[in-house]
Write a protein that holds these residues in place. Structure first.
Motif, PDB file in Angstrom:
ATOM      1  N   PHE A  30       1.027  -1.378  -0.159  1.00 41.82           N
ATOM      2  CA  PHE A  30      -0.276   0.230  -0.174  1.00 41.82           C
ATOM      3  C   PHE A  30       0.526   1.035  -0.470  1.00 41.82           C
ATOM      4  N   THR A  33       2.058   4.298  -2.972  1.00 39.28           N
ATOM      5  CA  THR A  33       0.799   4.780  -3.199  1.00 39.28           C
ATOM      6  C   THR A  33       1.293   6.550  -2.946  1.00 39.28           C
ATOM      7  N   THR A  37       3.465   9.493  -4.754  1.00 33.90           N
ATOM      8  CA  THR A  37       2.517  10.666  -4.513  1.00 33.90           C
ATOM      9  C   THR A  37       3.511  12.023  -3.813  1.00 33.90           C
ATOM     10  N   TYR A 249       7.137  -3.076 -10.247  1.00 34.12           N
ATOM     11  CA  TYR A 249       6.009  -2.246 -10.047  1.00 34.12           C
ATOM     12  C   TYR A 249       6.358  -0.926 -11.329  1.00 34.12           C
ATOM     13  N   LEU A 258       1.245   4.557  -9.958  1.00 33.58           N
ATOM     14  CA  LEU A 258       0.479   4.057  -8.972  1.00 33.58           C
ATOM     15  C   LEU A 258      -0.048   4.951  -8.234  1.00 33.58           C
ATOM     16  N   ALA A 259       0.737   5.923  -8.452  1.00 31.30           N
ATOM     17  CA  ALA A 259       0.174   7.192  -6.940  1.00 31.30           C
ATOM     18  C   ALA A 259      -1.342   7.515  -7.438  1.00 31.30           C
ATOM     19  N   ALA A 260      -1.772   7.148  -8.741  1.00 25.94           N
ATOM     20  CA  ALA A 260      -2.797   7.195  -8.659  1.00 25.94           C
ATOM     21  C   ALA A 260      -4.385   6.282  -7.867  1.00 25.94           C
ATOM     22  N   THR A 261      -3.430   4.560  -7.348  1.00 22.20           N
ATOM     23  CA  THR A 261      -4.171   4.078  -6.282  1.00 22.20           C
ATOM     24  C   THR A 261      -3.907   3.342  -5.230  1.00 22.20           C
ATOM     25  N   LYS A 262      -5.138   3.274  -5.229  1.00 23.84           N
ATOM     26  CA  LYS A 262      -5.311   3.224  -3.108  1.00 23.84           C
ATOM     27  C   LYS A 262      -4.368   1.418  -2.782  1.00 23.84           C
ATOM     28  N   THR A 263      -4.239   0.655  -4.012  1.00 29.08           N
ATOM     29  CA  THR A 263      -3.782  -0.982  -4.199  1.00 29.08           C
ATOM     30  C   THR A 263      -2.996  -0.678  -5.551  1.00 29.08           C
ATOM     31  N   PRO A 264      -1.705  -0.391  -5.538  1.00 29.89           N
ATOM     32  CA  PRO A 264      -0.651  -0.487  -5.809  1.00 29.89           C
ATOM     33  C   PRO A 264      -0.308  -2.149  -6.593  1.00 29.89           C
TER      34      PRO A 264
END
Length: 446
Positions: A30, A33, A37, A249, A258-264
């Motif tokens: 997790f 992210t 970000t 990743y 990857l920064a835009a999703t809560k579950t990378p």
């Protein structure tokens, strides 16, 4: 059995599994992210993971000297008592009992509930009940004895590495981004100092937990030999895994995705394995988080117990009670679970993790500095292991720790202030209890 009533039945493999099992939990799935970000660029994000690993390994190398010289149940609580006296030791034990361990269990249980609900298509209203059920179940399992808890930790640690290595291998082989995804190093409109600081704090949650293996020193067969090996070996494996999986990743998805999703991790799995990949990786996450919750319960219930046997906490007679058969601190486990359940109802994963990182790293820095204090204060102390490249390695650990503390203080003053307030509430409790403290010859003297 040691003189304090705890059974010495843990060897090197369970201790190594506890280090790896506690550290590799929700963070690796997790926190990418938050890292990407904060940095806005893949290169700086990877640097944050590397620096986090270097600081952690430096801290592990440093703490191993103390843990081998003071192999007592309670871990850091015992180290600070030996170095700075009762007050700082008490405040650490208080913070671990009230904030650190319960917040870790609660945050990870929330993640477990969230992922389970998503996997089974349940509404969000099921998250809290699932979180409570899994934490209660693991407390009960640990009440059967440290050997049972250690066995759960060993099995879950082996299982959790399978999806991690699957992502690493397939990501390197099939990832369509290649090295281009690792650039640029720095993003525009992201100041390096603050961006790296925020990313580093995020990585430290993913690396956190390794020091808690010291709390079970009183139940290890040969802590002076095995404890340093478990800490250093475990952290080296963790850092390698973290770096490789974050590169994997980035080979699969750009940093912005990857920064835009809560579950990378699930997003990467969908790219690498197809639509079923998200479900597969969610199962891996559940196994990983399950083992990490177990690790925090296994080690966390020993802290109030170690304080209670010296009559330091209100209700010490109750908290110091061991179960008749398994000889584990049953009531201390119940206390840990009660506080965890209260925190679970908050539902705030990120706030809980930020809060506990700030508080615990204050005491981590004090533990690192204790190497200097004890070498001067007690030069004749038996030291089966000495930190290499002294004093460079301890200085790296201290500087890194101070950077994390001050960065959190300035960037997240609310969480930092709340953590300080709850910790300092322990001062009046200490003042009321200090006349009742009693020294216990627990058979663990160095």
């Amino acid at each position: 059995m040691s003189d304090n009533g705890l059974k010495r039945n843990l060897g090197l493999v369970p201790a190594l599994a506890i280090v790896i099992g506690i550290v590799i939990g929700a963070g690796v799935f997790f926190k990418p992210t938050a890292v990407f970000t904060a940095t806005g660029a893949p290169g700086l994000g990877l640097i944050a993971w590397i620096l986090g690993g270097i600081i952690t390994i430096a801290g592990g190398l440093t703490t191993a000297e103390i843990s081998a010289a003071i192999p007592r149940t309670g871990g850091m609580v015992a180290y600070l008592e030996e170095t700075y006296g009762d007050m700082w030791s008490f405040l650490l034990g208080w913070a671990q009992t009230i904030i650190y361990f319960p917040a870790n269990v609660a945050a990870l249980a929330i993640i477990f509930g969230t992922q389970t609900a998503a996997l089974l298509g349940m509404p969000d209203s099921y998250i809290v009940p699932i979180a409570i059920i899994v934490s209660v179940f693991l407390v009960i399992m640990n009440l059967f004895g440290s050997k049972t808890g250690g066995a759960i930790q060993t099995v879950s640690t082996i299982c959790k590495l399978i999806p991690l290595f699957a992502i690493i291998i397939i990501g390197f082989v099939s990832g369509n981004g290649g090295t281009a995804r690792l650039l640029p190093v720095v993003a525009q409109n992201h100041p390096i100092t603050t961006s790296l600081g925020s990313a580093l704090v995020a990585t430290m949650f993913a690396y956190d937990g390794w020091i808690n293996v010291g709390t079970i020193a009183g139940e290890m067969k040969n802590p002076k030999r095995d404890l340093p090996i478990a800490i250093i070996g475990g952290l080296s494996i963790v850092m390698a895994v973290y770096l490789l999986i974050n590169i994997a990743y980035l080979f699969a998805l750009p940093a912005s995705a990857l920064a835009a999703t809560k579950t990378p991790a699930a997003a990467v799995a969908n790219v690498l394995f197809g639509p079923a990949g998200g479900s597969i990786i969610t199962v891996g996450i559940l196994i990983s988080v399950f083992g990490t919750i177990n690790g925090y319960i296994l080690t966390g219930m020993r802290v109030p117990y170690a304080m209670a046997v010296e009559n330091k906490l209100p209700g010490s007679k109750w908290l110091s009670k061991l179960s008749s058969k398994s000889k584990v601190p049953v009531n201390s486990g119940i206390l840990l679970e009660i506080i965890s359940i209260v925190l679970i109802f908050s539902g705030k994963f990120d706030q809980l993790t930020d809060l506990l990182i700030f508080v615990i790293w204050i005491f981590y820095v004090m533990t690192f500095f204790a190497v200097f204090v004890l070498r001067k204060k007690r030069p004749d102390m038996e030291r089966p292991y000495k930190v290499p490249l002294y004093p460079v390695v301890p200085i790296i650990a201290i500087i890194g720790g101070l950077y994390i503390v001050f960065n959190t203080l300035f960037t997240q003053p609310l969480n930092a202030g709340l953590g300080l307030i709850v910790t300092l509430i322990g001062l009046p409790v200490y003042m009321c209890r200090k006349s009742k403290f009693k020294k216990v010859d627990n058979g663990e003297k160095n």
